[in-house]
Each structure stands twice: as structure tokens, then as C-alpha cells.
Enzyme design. Structure first.
Site, PDB file in Angstrom:
ATOM      1  N   ASP A 182       2.748 -32.291   0.211  1.00 11.93           N
ATOM      2  CA  ASP A 182       2.571 -33.598  -0.152  1.00 11.93           C
ATOM      3  C   ASP A 182       3.791 -33.472   1.619  1.00 11.93           C
ATOM      4  O   ASP A 182       4.570 -33.078   1.716  1.00 11.93           O
ATOM      5  CB  ASP A 182       3.684 -34.945  -0.897  1.00 11.93           C
ATOM      6  CG  ASP A 182       4.105 -36.342  -0.151  1.00 11.93           C
ATOM      7  OD1 ASP A 182       3.082 -36.437   0.535  1.00 11.93           O
ATOM      8  OD2 ASP A 182       4.924 -37.236  -1.263  1.00 11.93           O
ATOM      9  N   LYS A 215       6.152 -41.760   9.697  1.00 12.91           N
ATOM     10  CA  LYS A 215       7.409 -41.458   9.973  1.00 12.91           C
ATOM     11  C   LYS A 215       6.456 -40.680  10.687  1.00 12.91           C
ATOM     12  O   LYS A 215       7.364 -40.677  12.810  1.00 12.91           O
ATOM     13  CB  LYS A 215       7.873 -40.338   9.105  1.00 12.91           C
ATOM     14  CG  LYS A 215       7.835 -40.794   7.738  1.00 12.91           C
ATOM     15  CD  LYS A 215       8.823 -41.625   7.445  1.00 12.91           C
ATOM     16  CE  LYS A 215       8.679 -41.830   5.757  1.00 12.91           C
ATOM     17  NZ  LYS A 215       9.114 -42.852   5.104  1.00 12.91           N
ATOM     18  N   TRP A 249      10.890 -38.332  -4.846  1.00  7.92           N
ATOM     19  CA  TRP A 249      10.227 -39.298  -4.445  1.00  7.92           C
ATOM     20  C   TRP A 249      10.211 -40.370  -5.319  1.00  7.92           C
ATOM     21  O   TRP A 249       9.136 -40.031  -5.942  1.00  7.92           O
ATOM     22  CB  TRP A 249       9.065 -39.138  -3.052  1.00  7.92           C
ATOM     23  CG  TRP A 249       8.780 -40.514  -2.645  1.00  7.92           C
ATOM     24  CD1 TRP A 249       9.611 -41.766  -1.759  1.00  7.92           C
ATOM     25  CD2 TRP A 249       7.724 -41.433  -2.338  1.00  7.92           C
ATOM     26  NE1 TRP A 249       9.071 -42.643  -1.378  1.00  7.92           N
ATOM     27  CE2 TRP A 249       7.851 -41.934  -1.730  1.00  7.92           C
ATOM     28  CE3 TRP A 249       6.600 -41.208  -2.006  1.00  7.92           C
ATOM     29  CZ2 TRP A 249       7.113 -43.439  -0.704  1.00  7.92           C
ATOM     30  CZ3 TRP A 249       5.577 -41.863  -2.011  1.00  7.92           C
ATOM     31  CH2 TRP A 249       5.436 -42.893  -1.202  1.00  7.92           C
TER      32      TRP A 249
HETATM   33  C1  LIG Z   1       7.931 -37.716   0.003  1.00 10.14           C
HETATM   34  C2  LIG Z   1       6.701 -38.898   0.630  1.00 10.14           C
HETATM   35  N1  LIG Z   1       5.581 -38.868   0.559  1.00 10.14           N
HETATM   36  C3  LIG Z   1       4.992 -39.492   0.942  1.00 10.14           C
HETATM   37  C4  LIG Z   1       5.360 -41.155   1.628  1.00 10.14           C
HETATM   38  C5  LIG Z   1       4.417 -42.364   2.067  1.00 10.14           C
HETATM   39  O1  LIG Z   1       4.468 -42.419   3.184  1.00 10.14           O
HETATM   40  P1  LIG Z   1       3.461 -43.462   3.038  1.00 10.14           P
HETATM   41  O2  LIG Z   1       3.100 -44.036   2.465  1.00 10.14           O
HETATM   42  O3  LIG Z   1       4.867 -44.923   4.734  1.00 10.14           O
HETATM   43  O4  LIG Z   1       3.022 -42.700   4.580  1.00 10.14           O
HETATM   44  C6  LIG Z   1       7.081 -40.763   1.685  1.00 10.14           C
HETATM   45  C7  LIG Z   1       7.776 -42.446   2.001  1.00 10.14           C
HETATM   46  O5  LIG Z   1       8.559 -42.255   2.363  1.00 10.14           O
HETATM   47  C8  LIG Z   1       7.241 -39.817   1.016  1.00 10.14           C
HETATM   48  O6  LIG Z   1       9.190 -39.747   1.623  1.00 10.14           O
END
Ligand SMILES: Cc1ncc(COP(=O)(O)O)c(C=O)c1O
Length: 424
Positions: free
Chosen positions: A235, A271, A154
Site C-alpha cells: 500500500d 497526498k 491504518w
Molecule cells: C496507509 C494508507 N493507505 C491508504 C490510504 C487511502 O487514502 P486515499 O483513499 O485517500 O487515497 C491512506 C489514507 O489515509 C493511508 O494512510
């Protein structure tokens, strides 16, 4: 004696200490920041007037009509929140109830680590905030450490650890030819990293590739981490989205726990509960004993204090209401499964459509990969053609957000992909 008006007139007529020109020169050398590769796609999509346009860029779930979804369990929890909520600050570490329920999901309801109070955990600003808090903690208390990040990952992971000033290294992950895991190279990198290195691992539904290690491979990775005394930071942004079952999606973490590792973990409800804009998540660090956990938690709070003092209350209440009520929790589990199953169904539909069109390429990877994304293998030039000729928007690395694919657009999407790839 000067009259009052004269005194004020004098003040008003005084020249500002900085002339207009020197004020403007303060910022005149600042260039616009480059567009975020993911958020830039949405901007371009919104600006396109075409009725055919399709957005498979952003990782946000859509129903089969392409509409954002608010889960029924969330609606019910919101109704309970309304009227009963005061607007007081949460403690610095966030909602204690929410954090407790969140640890149950990652570590297991009957986890000894929870009973032994060995986990330092705080509510965080969703998954991003949890990663950033950990990166800042790493820099402050382990200043000589680095972070090993998979290739690809990401894109925001790089920004997070860069801004925390933690040096980054990479490790092999994806194999472009097989469009699967490059397990041999990954293991070599794990073996060759200096003892005690920090590794960022996606717990499930790897973004952007949709490629996860098998259970057996996770066991081998965990074993090798033990040999090398590496620290895994998980993560987990998609718990439940990969298989439809949050317990199953926590398998990698559970394997590492069984093997006796200390771990870090970022969790997000963006999500799996559809709480994207509520920014509700959790950072946890498993320590050797309760005393360490108390100290680590207090330091995490100390890092949060000058940044945002304490996290927001509304989303945290929704999560704790859902997870502490057996009926609402059951409803949530069913709704997560519906979302995961729709995505899995769209994977099959996209592959079948491409095969029916007579594509000369293999599209097996669409159904082999898992989670929200399909790493299609399309080149940046092919993606540019999809956008220019077919009004289909996605990141130039060829990542398709399967959550944006519907029964209504899957045929159009398959046809466009076939057109830009058939002469490759
Ligand atoms: C791998 C990964 N980590 C963390 C996030 C963080 O998402 P959020 O800050 O919206 O919880 C995302 C969101 O796309 C992600 O794909």
C-alpha cells in the site's frame, strides 16, 4: 362503465400493501454505526468553538498557515483540462495514460516488467479503492488465502479486508518501548506464517507509526518472503511524502522487484498531489507473463463493473497531464519536496520545543519517524486531556498528523503535550 376519475379514485384510495407500521419496522432495529475513529476527530474539532483549537487528527496536508493546499502544477493542469474535456466515460480500467504514468512511478521508468507487459493495472478510486479491489480479487480467485496485516495499521485496512470477507491475521511491526520497528518479531512472524501467505506492507511512511524498515531490513524481509514464497501487497499512499523524493520512497518495492517477487500495489494521488477528493489512484498486480496480466486485468475490471462501472475522469486527466509534461512533472517534484520538507521541519521544531520545556521524556522518535504521522506514545487518557484542556484533536492512539503542525501552533502543541506527559 366507470368514469376515468372513478378508476383513479379507486387506485388512490387503495391501502398501500405495507402499512406504515410494518414499513418502519424494516429499519427499526438498525443501530447507528460506530463513528470512524479518524473522521470522528474532525467532526469533534469542527464543533469546538474555541479559538485555540488545533486539528492534528486527519492525514491531510496543510500549509504553514494551517490552510489546505492546491499544488501549482495541479492548477496549471486544470487550466489545460478546462474547455478541452468531454464528459465521456473512461474505459472500465480507467485512463490508460494515467495508469501508464503511475506504473512508471512505482516500478521505475525503465522497468522491464512494464516493457514485457507483465503488469495488470487499472485506475482505482484512490488508495482505498485500490486496496478494496485487490481484497475482492483475492477473495474471488484465492478464496482460501488470508491477509497478514501489521500491528498497528491504518484502521481502514481492517474494514477493507473484513468487508471483502478475507480472513485477517496480524504480524508484529511496532515496538512500543523503542517507538521503532520490532524487526525481530516481524521476521519471526514472516517465518512462521504458512508458505505462500499474503502480507500487507506499507511501502513507505507507515501509517500510523511513521516507522519504516531500513533498506537493509527491507532486503532481509524480501529475502525471507522469497524463502517462504509469500506474496507482498504494497500500500503506497505516501510516495514522495516520506523523503521528498518519489523515487527514493519506492525503494522497498524496487528491492522486492529485483528479488523476483510477484507483487500487488495500491497507489494514491490523494497526498502526494493533494488530490484528496478527486479519488484518483491505481491498483497493479505484477504477473508471470503478459497472458496472465491480460487475464488478471480483465477480472479486475469485471469486479469494478457492478460496483461503479468506470472510474472518474477529472482527477485522472490532471495526473496524466502533469506526469506526461516534463515541466509540470518537475514542478510537481519540487512541490512534493516542499511539503515533505515542511513536515520534516515541524518534527524538529516539536522536538526542540519539548526539550526546551524541560520534558523528562525522550522525544527522539519524533524526528526518527518519517512521513505524515508521528506515533507519539501518548496514552488515550493523555490524548483525552489534550482535547478537553487544550482543544487539541487527534486519534486516541496518540497519532499526531505532522501535516497539521505549523510554526504558529507548534509551541502551543508542545506545551500541551508537556503538561499531559510530564507526570507520566
Ligand atoms: C496507509 C494508507 N493507505 C491508504 C490510504 C487511502 O487514502 P486515499 O483513499 O485517500 O487515497 C491512506 C489514507 O489515509 C493511508 O494512510
Amino acid at each position: 362503465m366507470a368514469s376515468k376519475t372513478a378508476i383513479f379514485r379507486g387506485i388512490l384510495s387503495q391501502k398501500p400493501r405495507f402499512g406504515a407500521r410494518s414499513m418502519s419496522s424494516l429499519f427499526q432495529n438498525i443501530e447507528p454505526a460506530p463513528k470512524d475513529p479518524i473522521l470522528g476527530v474532525t467532526e469533534a474539532f469542527l464543533a469546538d468553538p474555541s479559538p485555540d483549537k488545533v486539528n492534528v487528527g486527519v492525514g491531510a496536508y496543510r500549509d504553514d498557515n494551517g490552510k489546505p493546499v492546491v499544488l501549482e502544477c495541479v492548477r496549471k493542469a486544470e487550466r489545460r483540462v478546462a474547455g478541452n474535456l468531454n464528459m465521456e466515460y473512461l474505459p472500465m480500467g480507467g485512463s490508460i495514460k494515467m495508469v501508464e504514468e503511475t506504473l512508471n512511478l512505482a516500478y521505475g521508468e525503465n522497468s522491464d516488467f512494464i516493457k514485457e507487459k507483465r503488469i495488470a493495472a487499472v485506475q482505482a478510486l484512490s488508495g482505498t479503492g485500490a486496496c478494496r479491489l485487490f481484497a475482492d480479487f483475492q477473495k474471488r480467485f484465492l478464496p482460501d488465502s488470508q491477509i497478514y496485516i501489521p500491528v498497528p495499521t491504518w484502521s481502514n485496512h481492517h474494514n477493507i479486508w473484513r468487508d471483502a470477507h478475507v480472513p485477517q491475521r496480524t504480524f508484529h511491526y511496532y515496538h512500543p518501548e523503542s517507538k521503532g520497528l520490532d524487526f525481530a518479531s516481524l521476521m519471526d512472524d514472516v517465518k512462521n506464517a504458512p508458505n505462500g501467505s499474503f502480507f500487507l506492507l506499507h511501502a513507505c511512511a507507515h501509517n500510523p507509526t511513521g516507522v519504516d524498515p531500513t533498506e537493509e531490513q527491507w532486503r532481509e524481509i524480501s529475502y525471507q518472503f522469497k524463502v517462504k514464497n509469500h506474496f507482498p501487497f504494497f500500500d503506497m499512499a505516501y510516495q514522495g511524502f516520506a523523503s521528498g523524493d518519489p523515487e527514493r520512497d519506492a525503494k522497498a518495492i524496487r528491492i522486492f522487484l529485483e528479488d523476483g517477487h510477484l507483487i500487488g500495489c495500491a497507489q494514491s494521488y490523494a497526498k502526494n498531489m493533494g488530490l484528496y477528493g478527486q479519488r484518483v489512484g491505481c491498483l497493479s498486480v505484477l504477473c508471470e507473463d503478459e497472458k496472465q496480466a491480460v487475464a488478471v486485468k480483465s477480472q479486475l475490471q469485471q469486479i469494478a463493473r457492478p460496483m461503479y462501472s468506470n472510474p472518474p475522469i477529472h482527477g485522472a486527466l490532471i495526473v496524466s497531464i502533469i506526469l506526461s509534461d516534463p515541466d509540470l512533472k518537475n514542478m510537481w517534484l519540487k512541490e512534493v519536496k516542499v511539503m515533505a520538507d515542511r513536515i520534516i521541519g515541524m518534527r524538529s521544531a516539536l522536538k526542540e520545543n519539548l526539550e526546551k520545556l524541560g520534558s523528562p521524556l525522550s522525544w527522539e522518535h519524533i524526528t526518527n519517524q518519517i512521513g505524515m504521522f508521528c506515533y507519539s506514545g501518548m496514552t488515550p487518557e493523555q490524548v483525552d486531556r489534550l482535547t478537553k484542556e487544550f482543544h487539541i484533536y487527534m486519534t486516541r492512539n496518540g497519532r499526531i498528523s505532522m501535516a497539521g503542525v505549523t510554526t504558529g501552533n507548534v509551541g502551543y502543541l508542545a506545551n500541551a503535550i508537556h503538561e499531559v506527559t510530564k507526570c507520566a
